[in-house]
Design an enzyme around this catalytic site. Structure first.
Site, mmCIF file in Angstrom:
data_model
loop_
_atom_site.group_PDB
_atom_site.id
_atom_site.type_symbol
_atom_site.label_atom_id
_atom_site.label_comp_id
_atom_site.label_asym_id
_atom_site.label_seq_id
_atom_site.Cartn_x
_atom_site.Cartn_y
_atom_site.Cartn_z
ATOM 1 N N LYS A 126 0.825 -1.220 0.000
ATOM 2 C CA LYS A 126 0.000 0.000 0.000
ATOM 3 C C LYS A 126 0.854 1.263 0.000
ATOM 4 O O LYS A 126 0.469 2.267 -0.591
ATOM 5 C CB LYS A 126 -0.940 0.012 1.204
ATOM 6 C CG LYS A 126 -2.147 -0.881 1.027
ATOM 7 C CD LYS A 126 -3.241 -0.459 1.986
ATOM 8 C CE LYS A 126 -4.562 -1.110 1.698
ATOM 9 N NZ LYS A 126 -5.591 -0.742 2.680
ATOM 10 N N LYS A 209 -5.442 -10.216 -6.522
ATOM 11 C CA LYS A 209 -6.606 -10.389 -5.649
ATOM 12 C C LYS A 209 -7.776 -9.513 -6.116
ATOM 13 O O LYS A 209 -7.542 -8.386 -6.555
ATOM 14 C CB LYS A 209 -6.160 -9.956 -4.244
ATOM 15 C CG LYS A 209 -7.097 -10.263 -3.136
ATOM 16 C CD LYS A 209 -6.566 -9.698 -1.823
ATOM 17 C CE LYS A 209 -6.742 -8.191 -1.741
ATOM 18 N NZ LYS A 209 -6.601 -7.624 -0.393
ATOM 19 N N LYS A 212 -11.604 -4.014 -3.709
ATOM 20 C CA LYS A 212 -12.470 -2.849 -3.902
ATOM 21 C C LYS A 212 -11.668 -1.645 -4.398
ATOM 22 O O LYS A 212 -12.235 -0.694 -4.905
ATOM 23 C CB LYS A 212 -13.249 -2.513 -2.624
ATOM 24 C CG LYS A 212 -12.435 -2.399 -1.352
ATOM 25 C CD LYS A 212 -13.363 -2.431 -0.119
ATOM 26 C CE LYS A 212 -12.609 -2.856 1.122
ATOM 27 N NZ LYS A 212 -13.415 -3.476 2.140
HETATM 28 P P1 TYM Z 1 -10.630 -5.616 4.179
HETATM 29 O O1 TYM Z 1 -11.632 -4.575 4.371
HETATM 30 O O2 TYM Z 1 -9.557 -5.439 3.156
HETATM 31 O O3 TYM Z 1 -11.327 -6.986 3.833
HETATM 32 C C1 TYM Z 1 -12.344 -7.502 4.653
HETATM 33 C C2 TYM Z 1 -12.327 -9.020 4.662
HETATM 34 O O4 TYM Z 1 -12.499 -9.534 3.340
HETATM 35 C C3 TYM Z 1 -11.428 -10.420 3.028
HETATM 36 N N1 TYM Z 1 -11.111 -10.278 1.605
HETATM 37 C C4 TYM Z 1 -11.040 -11.297 0.752
HETATM 38 N N2 TYM Z 1 -11.225 -12.610 0.926
HETATM 39 C C5 TYM Z 1 -11.085 -13.405 -0.168
HETATM 40 N N3 TYM Z 1 -10.774 -12.920 -1.398
HETATM 41 C C6 TYM Z 1 -10.568 -11.604 -1.617
HETATM 42 N N4 TYM Z 1 -10.288 -11.148 -2.829
HETATM 43 C C7 TYM Z 1 -10.710 -10.725 -0.501
HETATM 44 N N5 TYM Z 1 -10.601 -9.368 -0.348
HETATM 45 C C8 TYM Z 1 -10.848 -9.126 0.946
HETATM 46 C C9 TYM Z 1 -10.266 -9.969 3.902
HETATM 47 O O5 TYM Z 1 -9.335 -10.987 4.096
HETATM 48 C C10 TYM Z 1 -10.982 -9.577 5.177
HETATM 49 O O6 TYM Z 1 -11.243 -10.715 5.974
HETATM 50 N N6 TYM Z 1 -7.380 -5.491 7.913
HETATM 51 C C11 TYM Z 1 -8.716 -5.920 7.573
HETATM 52 C C12 TYM Z 1 -9.797 -5.234 8.399
HETATM 53 C C13 TYM Z 1 -9.646 -5.394 9.876
HETATM 54 C C14 TYM Z 1 -9.791 -6.604 10.612
HETATM 55 C C15 TYM Z 1 -9.596 -6.231 11.977
HETATM 56 C C16 TYM Z 1 -10.053 -7.921 10.259
HETATM 57 C C17 TYM Z 1 -9.368 -4.413 10.770
HETATM 58 N N7 TYM Z 1 -9.346 -4.901 12.050
HETATM 59 C C18 TYM Z 1 -9.656 -7.190 12.985
HETATM 60 C C19 TYM Z 1 -10.117 -8.869 11.282
HETATM 61 C C20 TYM Z 1 -9.926 -8.505 12.628
HETATM 62 C C21 TYM Z 1 -8.933 -5.567 6.121
HETATM 63 O O7 TYM Z 1 -8.198 -4.857 5.510
HETATM 64 O O8 TYM Z 1 -10.021 -6.033 5.586
#
Ligand code: TYM
Length: 346
Positions: A126, A209, A212
């Site tokens: 990032k 991947k 969004k």
């Molecule tokens: P974020 O918002 O990027 O994504 C949210 C969740 O969706 C999953 N995900 C995917 N799974 C499969 N294939 C994909 N292409 C894909 N894109 C996204 C992510 O693995 C995630 O589970 N850091 C986290 C947010 C967060 C969090 C936390 C998660 C903040 N605090 C505490 C768990 C526990 C994130 O960036 O998610």
């Protein structure tokens, strides 16, 4: 040490509690749904307390337009509910509503080491080449994520594959805190990375991947896409010229084919082998319409319900406030005990 401080020696002593979060930094994608939300809904029906969060403080580690952030946060809440998260069974709220996340995050900033953060692949991806210009918040992102989880003494965290490294760091922070202060206070959290779609790939490039933040809208299925858009994106999805194999090994070296089969399996709730025993030998020209029909059938009702919920943002806000109160009731005593362990006069 305060009497209230627990001195458990293993996770078995902790309540089985799930925490997970999603950033409201864009619309929900099929990757978020299959990799995370679908599992969140299942765990809500299992033997866990479940706590789910829109992590808006994480979202602003990169610039967000304020009006868009507000809309996306409510839309994400609608997405959770429309996908089956039941506020009567799960706690659902917005991260900035519960100050304990940021407060514990500060303590963890003092536990985590610079070197640990520098090794995070998400930071490197990032921040890109110009790390000097990235926000300090982006660098500290994983430490706030550890605080999200550990403020609830969560024992299980369902996520997609891309969050594995962050969860390892969460374990390192818990262990270092416990060791530094000579306590058994924070659990060592278990990642839950399961199913056929823990890493949904871009529809345009099987090596990337689905995300969004990808500039190409054709690369992803958004949970708000209508039936035509879903069918069109699947029709145009990149594939190879060969027919589908009858066994999973036949997907080796064919990332785009593997991705579409994984998506099918995850949407249909069947194994990859079961999909291939049905569609093995078929060309993509036959498989893609089957996948489009399945996707529209599964996602259509969710996007319809999201749109209905979005007509009443006041109701969404009220649910989130209630969720935040419930969340605070768990996190506040844990933060107080943490302050006590660290030596803050309260
Ligand atoms: P974020 O918002 O990027 O994504 C949210 C969740 O969706 C999953 N995900 C995917 N799974 C499969 N294939 C994909 N292409 C894909 N894109 C996204 C992510 O693995 C995630 O589970 N850091 C986290 C947010 C967060 C969090 C936390 C998660 C903040 N605090 C505490 C768990 C526990 C994130 O960036 O998610």
């Amino acid at each position: 040490m305060n009497d209230a401080v627990q001195t458990q020696s293993s996770n078995a002593a902790f309540t089985k509690r799930v925490f997970s979060g999603i950033q409201p930094s864009g619309g929900l994608t099929l990757g978020n749904y299959l990799g995370a939300i679908k599992r969140f809904v299942q765990m809500q029906e299992e033997d866990y307390e479940t706590v789910y969060c829109m992590v808006d403080l994480h979202a602003i580690t990169v610039w967000q337009d304020p009006a868009a952030l507000r809309r996306q946060t409510r839309e994400l809440a609608a997405g959770f509910i429309a996908s089956g998260i039941d506020p009567a069974k799960s706690i659902l709220f917005n991260q900035s509503q519960v100050a304990e996340h940021a407060q514990l995050g500060w303590i963890f900033n003092c536990v985590a080491r610079m070197g640990w953060m520098q090794r995070m692949t998400q930071w490197k991806d990032k921040a890109g080449k110009n790390q000097q210009n990235a926000s300090l918040g982006l660098f500290a992102y994983p430490s706030l994520m550890a605080a999200d989880i550990l403020a609830y003494h969560a024992t299980h965290v369902p996520v997609g594959e891309d969050q594995k490294q962050h969860l390892e760091l969460t374990r390192d922070i818990a262990i270092k805190f416990n060791t530094d202060y000579g306590v058994d206070f924070f659990p060592v959290t278990e990642p839950v990375i399961e199913g056929a779609a823990t890493r949904v790939m871009s529809l345009r490039d099987g090596a990337k991947k689905m995300s969004k933040s990808d500039p190409s809208d054709a690369s992803r299925i958004n949970m708000t896409d209508d039936a035509d858009a879903i069918a069109q994106k699947i029709r145009k999805a990149k594939t190879d010229p060969d027919a589908l194999p009858s066994e999973a090994e036949g997907l080796d070296g064919r990332p785009e084919a593997r991705n579409l089969v994984n998506i099918y399996a995850a949407l249909a709730d069947v194994s990859v082998d079961a999909v291939l025993s049905d569609v093995g030998g078929k060309p993509f020209s036959e498989f893609k319409p089957m996948l489009a029909e399945l996707a529209v059938g599964k996602l259509g009702p969710i996007s319809g319900e999201m749109a209905r919920l979005m007509e009443n943002p006041g109701e969404i806000d009220e649910l989130l406030h209630k969720g935040a109160d419930q969340a605070r009731a768990i996190a506040a005593p844990i933060l107080e005990q943490t302050y006590d362990i660290v030596g803050m006069v309260r």
